[in-house]
Motif scaffolding. Structure first.
Motif, mmCIF file in Angstrom:
data_model
loop_
_atom_site.group_PDB
_atom_site.id
_atom_site.type_symbol
_atom_site.label_atom_id
_atom_site.label_comp_id
_atom_site.label_asym_id
_atom_site.label_seq_id
_atom_site.Cartn_x
_atom_site.Cartn_y
_atom_site.Cartn_z
ATOM 1 N N LYS A 13 0.833 -1.200 0.000
ATOM 2 C CA LYS A 13 0.000 0.000 0.000
ATOM 3 C C LYS A 13 0.871 1.255 0.000
ATOM 4 C CE LYS A 13 -4.386 1.162 0.613
ATOM 5 N NZ LYS A 13 -5.423 0.782 -0.307
ATOM 6 N N PHE A 14 1.934 1.248 0.812
ATOM 7 C CA PHE A 14 2.850 2.390 0.873
ATOM 8 C C PHE A 14 3.534 2.613 -0.476
ATOM 9 C CE2 PHE A 14 7.091 4.183 1.600
ATOM 10 C CZ PHE A 14 6.726 5.403 2.161
ATOM 11 N N ALA A 15 4.021 1.548 -1.103
ATOM 12 C CA ALA A 15 4.678 1.665 -2.418
ATOM 13 C C ALA A 15 3.692 2.202 -3.451
ATOM 14 C CB ALA A 15 5.235 0.308 -2.849
ATOM 15 N N HIS A 16 2.472 1.668 -3.438
ATOM 16 C CA HIS A 16 1.454 2.091 -4.399
ATOM 17 C C HIS A 16 1.092 3.566 -4.207
ATOM 18 C CE1 HIS A 16 -1.753 1.505 -7.270
ATOM 19 N NE2 HIS A 16 -2.650 1.949 -6.399
ATOM 20 N N LEU A 17 0.825 3.962 -2.979
ATOM 21 C CA LEU A 17 0.438 5.348 -2.714
ATOM 22 C C LEU A 17 1.583 6.319 -2.970
ATOM 23 C CD1 LEU A 17 -1.772 4.900 0.483
ATOM 24 C CD2 LEU A 17 -2.517 5.413 -1.846
ATOM 25 N N SER A 18 2.809 5.933 -2.636
ATOM 26 C CA SER A 18 3.967 6.801 -2.894
ATOM 27 C C SER A 18 4.168 7.002 -4.392
ATOM 28 C CB SER A 18 5.241 6.207 -2.283
ATOM 29 O OG SER A 18 5.131 6.144 -0.887
ATOM 30 N N ALA A 19 4.133 5.911 -5.139
ATOM 31 C CA ALA A 19 4.299 6.011 -6.597
ATOM 32 C C ALA A 19 3.157 6.821 -7.215
ATOM 33 C CB ALA A 19 4.380 4.619 -7.218
ATOM 34 N N ALA A 20 1.946 6.646 -6.708
ATOM 35 C CA ALA A 20 0.809 7.422 -7.211
ATOM 36 C C ALA A 20 1.024 8.915 -6.937
ATOM 37 C CB ALA A 20 -0.494 6.944 -6.571
ATOM 38 N N GLN A 55 15.656 23.601 -24.873
ATOM 39 C CA GLN A 55 16.643 22.967 -23.993
ATOM 40 C C GLN A 55 15.963 22.430 -22.737
ATOM 41 O OE1 GLN A 55 19.446 26.306 -23.629
ATOM 42 N NE2 GLN A 55 21.048 24.886 -24.300
ATOM 43 N N LEU A 56 15.114 23.237 -22.148
ATOM 44 C CA LEU A 56 14.399 22.823 -20.940
ATOM 45 C C LEU A 56 13.515 21.611 -21.225
ATOM 46 C CD1 LEU A 56 13.580 23.370 -17.975
ATOM 47 C CD2 LEU A 56 11.783 24.861 -18.874
ATOM 48 N N THR A 57 12.774 21.660 -22.319
ATOM 49 C CA THR A 57 11.891 20.560 -22.686
ATOM 50 C C THR A 57 12.676 19.275 -22.901
ATOM 51 O OG1 THR A 57 10.330 22.095 -23.699
ATOM 52 C CG2 THR A 57 10.176 19.796 -24.375
ATOM 53 N N THR A 58 13.791 19.370 -23.587
ATOM 54 C CA THR A 58 14.618 18.190 -23.862
ATOM 55 C C THR A 58 15.193 17.611 -22.574
ATOM 56 O OG1 THR A 58 15.173 19.037 -26.049
ATOM 57 C CG2 THR A 58 16.618 17.339 -25.145
ATOM 58 N N ALA A 59 15.778 18.477 -21.748
ATOM 59 C CA ALA A 59 16.396 18.006 -20.499
ATOM 60 C C ALA A 59 15.360 17.393 -19.555
ATOM 61 C CB ALA A 59 17.134 19.153 -19.818
ATOM 62 N N LEU A 60 14.237 18.059 -19.383
ATOM 63 C CA LEU A 60 13.202 17.539 -18.485
ATOM 64 C C LEU A 60 12.576 16.269 -19.040
ATOM 65 C CD1 LEU A 60 11.453 20.763 -17.215
ATOM 66 C CD2 LEU A 60 12.763 19.133 -15.880
ATOM 67 N N GLY A 61 12.388 16.220 -20.346
ATOM 68 C CA GLY A 61 11.820 15.022 -20.959
ATOM 69 C C GLY A 61 12.702 13.805 -20.745
ATOM 70 N N GLN A 62 14.004 13.985 -20.927
ATOM 71 C CA GLN A 62 14.933 12.869 -20.719
ATOM 72 C C GLN A 62 14.903 12.406 -19.272
ATOM 73 O OE1 GLN A 62 18.639 14.483 -22.118
ATOM 74 N NE2 GLN A 62 18.225 13.940 -24.247
ATOM 75 N N ARG A 63 14.942 13.351 -18.346
ATOM 76 C CA ARG A 63 14.942 12.990 -16.921
ATOM 77 C C ARG A 63 13.609 12.355 -16.507
ATOM 78 N NH1 ARG A 63 17.427 10.627 -13.189
ATOM 79 N NH2 ARG A 63 16.839 11.284 -11.117
ATOM 80 N N ALA A 64 12.524 12.925 -16.999
ATOM 81 C CA ALA A 64 11.204 12.382 -16.650
ATOM 82 C C ALA A 64 11.062 10.952 -17.145
ATOM 83 C CB ALA A 64 10.107 13.266 -17.234
ATOM 84 N N ARG A 65 11.553 10.677 -18.353
ATOM 85 C CA ARG A 65 11.455 9.310 -18.867
ATOM 86 C C ARG A 65 12.270 8.343 -18.019
ATOM 87 N NH1 ARG A 65 11.149 12.231 -23.548
ATOM 88 N NH2 ARG A 65 13.364 12.130 -24.048
ATOM 89 N N GLN A 66 13.420 8.771 -17.541
ATOM 90 C CA GLN A 66 14.229 7.898 -16.685
ATOM 91 C C GLN A 66 13.505 7.582 -15.381
ATOM 92 O OE1 GLN A 66 17.748 10.254 -16.207
ATOM 93 N NE2 GLN A 66 18.712 9.499 -18.080
ATOM 94 N N VAL A 67 12.920 8.581 -14.776
ATOM 95 C CA VAL A 67 12.280 8.417 -13.466
ATOM 96 C C VAL A 67 10.892 7.794 -13.588
ATOM 97 C CG1 VAL A 67 11.383 9.683 -11.462
ATOM 98 C CG2 VAL A 67 13.597 10.305 -12.439
ATOM 99 N N MET A 68 10.100 8.291 -14.527
ATOM 100 C CA MET A 68 8.700 7.868 -14.591
ATOM 101 C C MET A 68 8.530 6.408 -14.982
ATOM 102 S SD MET A 68 7.187 10.256 -13.298
ATOM 103 C CE MET A 68 5.463 10.516 -13.558
ATOM 104 N N HIS A 69 9.466 5.855 -15.738
ATOM 105 C CA HIS A 69 9.363 4.425 -16.040
ATOM 106 C C HIS A 69 9.375 3.609 -14.746
ATOM 107 C CE1 HIS A 69 10.472 5.703 -20.152
ATOM 108 N NE2 HIS A 69 9.748 4.658 -20.487
ATOM 109 N N TRP A 70 10.262 3.963 -13.839
ATOM 110 C CA TRP A 70 10.341 3.248 -12.560
ATOM 111 C C TRP A 70 9.116 3.515 -11.695
ATOM 112 C CZ3 TRP A 70 13.382 -0.661 -12.245
ATOM 113 C CH2 TRP A 70 14.539 -0.696 -13.017
ATOM 114 N N VAL A 71 8.663 4.757 -11.684
ATOM 115 C CA VAL A 71 7.476 5.108 -10.898
ATOM 116 C C VAL A 71 6.267 4.316 -11.407
ATOM 117 C CG1 VAL A 71 5.847 6.981 -10.375
ATOM 118 C CG2 VAL A 71 8.308 7.383 -10.211
ATOM 119 N N VAL A 72 6.097 4.275 -12.715
ATOM 120 C CA VAL A 72 4.965 3.540 -13.297
ATOM 121 C C VAL A 72 5.097 2.048 -13.003
ATOM 122 C CG1 VAL A 72 3.887 2.878 -15.489
ATOM 123 C CG2 VAL A 72 4.445 5.265 -15.034
ATOM 124 N N LEU A 73 6.304 1.515 -13.087
ATOM 125 C CA LEU A 73 6.523 0.101 -12.785
ATOM 126 C C LEU A 73 6.118 -0.224 -11.344
ATOM 127 C CD1 LEU A 73 7.631 -2.662 -13.712
ATOM 128 C CD2 LEU A 73 9.850 -1.928 -12.819
#
Length: 144
Positions: free
Chosen positions: A7-14, A42-60
């Protein structure tokens, strides 16, 4: 893994997922409009790359923990119209699947080079609305 840890993992990731989408839709996209084209790109590219790295794990974590939690209620889900809880849980799962399909769609659009700013904005806004619906359903499950 115990129910509490799931429950903690699910709620934190959510929280991370909803917070990230909220920040992007309501704050970042509006703030970036005040930048010139080059810094905005530049901002869009940098944030997009970082978000993809992090969000894949969050979604998993989010969906893995969600599946494990739903498995505990498989008996209730066998007849989703039998109770308010079962109906709301089934609706919550359906909305979660819709959000996951949005996420998969973004990955496909990015990999095929068909992602455009307006498409991205619409998808993010749709995901945010579906997340708000999902949060409502989750709270209704507890209160009804």
């Amino acid at each position: 893994m115990t129910y509490l840890l799931l429950k903690f993992a699910h709620l934190s990731a959510a929280a991370f997922f909803v917070g990230g989408v909220f920040f992007e839709v309501m704050i970042l996209s509006r703030a970036a409009q005040s930048l010139d084209d080059a810094p905005r790109q530049q901002l869009t590219t940098a944030l997009g790359q970082r978000a993809r790295q992090v969000m894949h794990w969050v979604v998993l974590v989010l969906y893995s923990a969600g599946l494990a939690l739903a498995w505990r209620y498989r008996g209730v889900l066998a007849d989703p119209l039998a109770s308010h809880f079962a109906t709301l849980l089934a609706l919550k799962i359906a909305v979660a699947v819709i959000i996951l399909l949005h996420f998969v769609g973004v990955v496909v659009l990015l990999r095929t080079g068909r992602m455009r700013p307006q498409i991205s904005r619409r998808i993010h806004l749709s995901v945010l609305c579906h997340m708000l619906l999902l949060l409502f359903l989750a709270k209704a499950m507890v209160l009804l």
